[in-house]
Scaffold this motif. Structure first.
Motif, mmCIF file in Angstrom:
data_model
loop_
_atom_site.group_PDB
_atom_site.id
_atom_site.type_symbol
_atom_site.label_atom_id
_atom_site.label_comp_id
_atom_site.label_asym_id
_atom_site.label_seq_id
_atom_site.Cartn_x
_atom_site.Cartn_y
_atom_site.Cartn_z
ATOM 1 N N ARG A 59 0.821 -1.224 0.000
ATOM 2 C CA ARG A 59 0.000 0.000 0.000
ATOM 3 C C ARG A 59 0.845 1.260 0.000
ATOM 4 O O ARG A 59 0.344 2.336 -0.332
ATOM 5 N N LEU A 65 -3.326 1.839 -4.496
ATOM 6 C CA LEU A 65 -4.516 2.364 -3.819
ATOM 7 C C LEU A 65 -5.277 3.332 -4.721
ATOM 8 O O LEU A 65 -6.509 3.349 -4.727
ATOM 9 N N ALA A 66 -4.533 4.126 -5.500
ATOM 10 C CA ALA A 66 -5.195 5.093 -6.395
ATOM 11 C C ALA A 66 -6.051 4.354 -7.422
ATOM 12 O O ALA A 66 -7.178 4.761 -7.731
ATOM 13 N N VAL A 68 -7.381 1.312 -7.054
ATOM 14 C CA VAL A 68 -8.524 0.736 -6.325
ATOM 15 C C VAL A 68 -9.598 1.806 -6.134
ATOM 16 O O VAL A 68 -10.793 1.588 -6.384
ATOM 17 N N GLU A 69 -9.154 2.998 -5.722
ATOM 18 C CA GLU A 69 -10.096 4.095 -5.464
ATOM 19 C C GLU A 69 -10.802 4.517 -6.752
ATOM 20 O O GLU A 69 -12.019 4.693 -6.788
ATOM 21 N N SER A 70 -10.027 4.631 -7.842
ATOM 22 C CA SER A 70 -10.621 5.116 -9.096
ATOM 23 C C SER A 70 -11.654 4.135 -9.648
ATOM 24 O O SER A 70 -12.515 4.504 -10.431
ATOM 25 N N GLY A 72 -13.683 2.539 -7.650
ATOM 26 C CA GLY A 72 -14.772 2.503 -6.659
ATOM 27 C C GLY A 72 -14.710 1.286 -5.755
ATOM 28 O O GLY A 72 -15.736 0.823 -5.254
ATOM 29 N N THR A 74 -12.679 0.995 -2.924
ATOM 30 C CA THR A 74 -12.034 1.255 -1.629
ATOM 31 C C THR A 74 -12.743 0.521 -0.491
ATOM 32 O O THR A 74 -12.093 -0.002 0.422
ATOM 33 N N LEU A 77 -11.515 -3.034 0.326
ATOM 34 C CA LEU A 77 -10.112 -3.286 0.699
ATOM 35 C C LEU A 77 -10.036 -4.168 1.939
ATOM 36 O O LEU A 77 -10.802 -3.992 2.883
#
Ligand SMILES: Cc1cc2nc3c(=O)[nH]c(=O)nc-3n(C[C@H](O)[C@H](O)[C@H](O)COP(=O)(O)OP(=O)(O)OC[C@H]3O[C@@H](n4cnc5c(N)ncnc54)[C@H](O)[C@@H]3O)c2cc1C
Length: 467
Positions: A59, A65-66, A68-70, A72, A74, A77
């Motif tokens: 991480r 992480l970016a 995963v976030e982009s 949707g 998160t 996780l």
């Protein structure tokens, strides 16, 4: 404007996402296999998952992480429930002192607590840190830097199994910059005087008491969830996938690049493209580039890989002999075991196992030891089961109730010193000789692990110059 991405592993998918989000309209992703993900492959058994390849990503590198976030994801996780490793030495298990950073002690006291190492070698490491012995990070391998500071034995027994285990290689032939850049300061720190040592020890206590953010992450559905989300977004953006289709060769064709493709049922075809990202391991990439740039192809041909086998073993009704916080046991090369590491999967990822099941994921194979290749799956799993049982300290050798062997041929690239220069030269020659129409991506470029592969895909799109 057509872009073809060869390879639907995480590097190729990252390149495709970068291009599609950036507005390139016509993108075709091709892969020789029948699925996307490459080394990332979550398997299922009786409603539970387990990983055939990577089980988590680091991480600390923000690109994982970016992504995963982009996508949707998160909220999905997850983190390993156990994270402390033990070292196996002469039939005994030894704790890895908490003060070691990836096996490298940062103060002179930590080596003295490393009981898997003979006492004289511990003293040697302690003295090396105290008086600030150091090699030259610009020329020396990671192993030599460790050896200079900590002594050969300490490096072989502690640092090598931990860091070498990441890419099934040896620290002695590895580049520090690409394999463990975070160790730079620990391996080159100046001598430590008594006042500094006292201050450092107090600092270490504080660090140990601070709440910890998980170092590794995965997703509740396994890492294939990441791949599936990427494929779903790409399909929604109009990207076309061709599976079971291998790229066989490439050549210049006027202003475009012509790809020769072969499907698994033997049908050959051609596909012309304005730009190509080659996101396959360096061996096949070298072959594909041969028709475009002999020099770039030759550069990639120099990169070596290690093959590995993972044996997943389930033992129903068997109690884990190790404390719950222990994620696994590392076996140094000196032990000569076929096993390089035993991951206690049922402690690390409790959702993978039944409540009464001990689940082990055992790795075999390192660069200088490919003995596992001489064994068929049945013999390998039998031998590994006995060895892993002995290593983790199961009271008697139990028969596993679940067994799965997964072999990864030429799986993990080796990052030798000066690897970055080799890659930089391959990229620049390829750009010159193809007018920046062809770029490369993949795990062999910028260091070990999934985030580095994601970065390579993103950077490959930056390397292309549309007409
Ligand atoms: C056993 C194992 C455990 C690992 N554990 C971790 C871990 O815990 N954490 C971590 O961060 N990393 C881990 N890694 C490393 C990580 O899996 C890789 O760095 C990453 O997945 C590589 O992605 P990639 O896209 O570069 O390559 P790949 O995943 O190899 O994808 C390449 C793709 O190209 C395709 N292909 C090849 N040749 C052709 C061709 N001629 N035409 C068309 N398609 C082709 C292949 O089918 C494949 O789908 C592990 C690796 C292994 C093997």
């Amino acid at each position: 404007m057509r872009l073809v991405v060869i390879g639907a592993g995480i590097a190729g998918l990252s390149a495709a996402i970068e291009a599609a989000r950036g507005g390139i309209k016509e993108i075709v992703v091709i892969d020789a296999e029948s699925r996307a993900g490459g080394k990332i492959h979550t398997l299922h058994r009786d409603g539970k998952i387990f990983e055939a390849g990577p089980d988590a990503f680091l991480r600390r590198n923000p690109v994982g992480l970016a992504l995963v976030e982009s996508l949707g994801l998160t909220g999905n996780l997850t983190a390993p429930s156990a994270s402390s490793a033990l070292l196996y030495a002469s039939g005994q298990l030894h704790p890895m002192p908490r003060e070691l950073a990836m096996g490298v002690p940062t103060d002179p006291i930590a080596p003295l607590k490393t009981t898997s190492v003979p006492i004289l070698s511990r003293l040697r490491a302690s003295v090396g840190i105290s008086i600030g012995l150091k090699g030259d990070p610009s020329t020396d391998s990671l192993g030599y830097l460790c050896q200079r500071r900590l002594g050969r034995r300490f490096s072989e027994l502690v640092v090598d199994p931990l860091i070498g285990g990441i890419n099934a290689g040896s620290v002695f032939g590895s580049s520090m910059e690409l394999v463990a850049p975070q160790l730079g300061s620990a391996l080159t720190a100046p001598p430590i005087g008594p006042t500094k040592l006292l201050r450092r020890s107090v600092g270490n206590q504080k660090i140990r008491m601070a709440p910890t953010v998980p170092v590794f992450g995965s997703l509740s559905g396994g890492l294939s969830e990441l791949v599936e989300a990427m494929v779903a977004e790409l399909c929604a953006l109009g990207v076309q996938f061709k599976f079971q289709t291998a790229a066989l060769s490439m050549e210049k064709f006027g202003e475009r690049i012509r790809l020769h493709l072969g499907s698994n049922d033997g049908v050959e075809s051609e596909l012309d493209s304005d730009m190509v990202v080659v996101a396959v391991p360096s061996g096949p990439a070298s072959g594909l580039l041969a028709g475009l740039s002999k020099v770039a192809s030759g550069r990639l041909g120099q990169i070596r890989y290690s093959s590995v086998a993972l044996t997943v073993l389930g033992f129903r009704g068997v109690r884990n002999p190790l404390p719950a916080g222990i994620s696994g046991v590392l076996s140094p090369a000196r032990e000569r075991t076929l096993t390089t590491a035993v991951s206690i999967a049922s402690s690390k990822w409790p959702s993978w196992a039944e409540p009464d099941e001990l689940l082990l994921r055992v790795s075999a194979g390192r660069m200088a030891d490919q003995r596992f290749q001489n064994l068929d799956d049945e013999d390998l799993s039998e031998l590994i089961s006995k060895e892993a049982s002995r290593i983790v300290g199961l009271p008697t050798v139990c028969d596993p109730t679940f067994t799965k062997v997964i072999r990864w041929h030429d799986a993990l690239p080796q990052f030798r010193p000066h690897h970055s220069a080799l890659i930089a030269s391959a990229r620049s020659i390829l750009a010159d000789e193809t007018g920046s129409k062809v770029a490369i991506a993949g795990a062999y470029m910028y260091g070990s692990g999934i985030p580095a592969s994601i970065s390579s895909g993103i950077r490959a799109i930056g390397d292309l110059k549309p007409n």
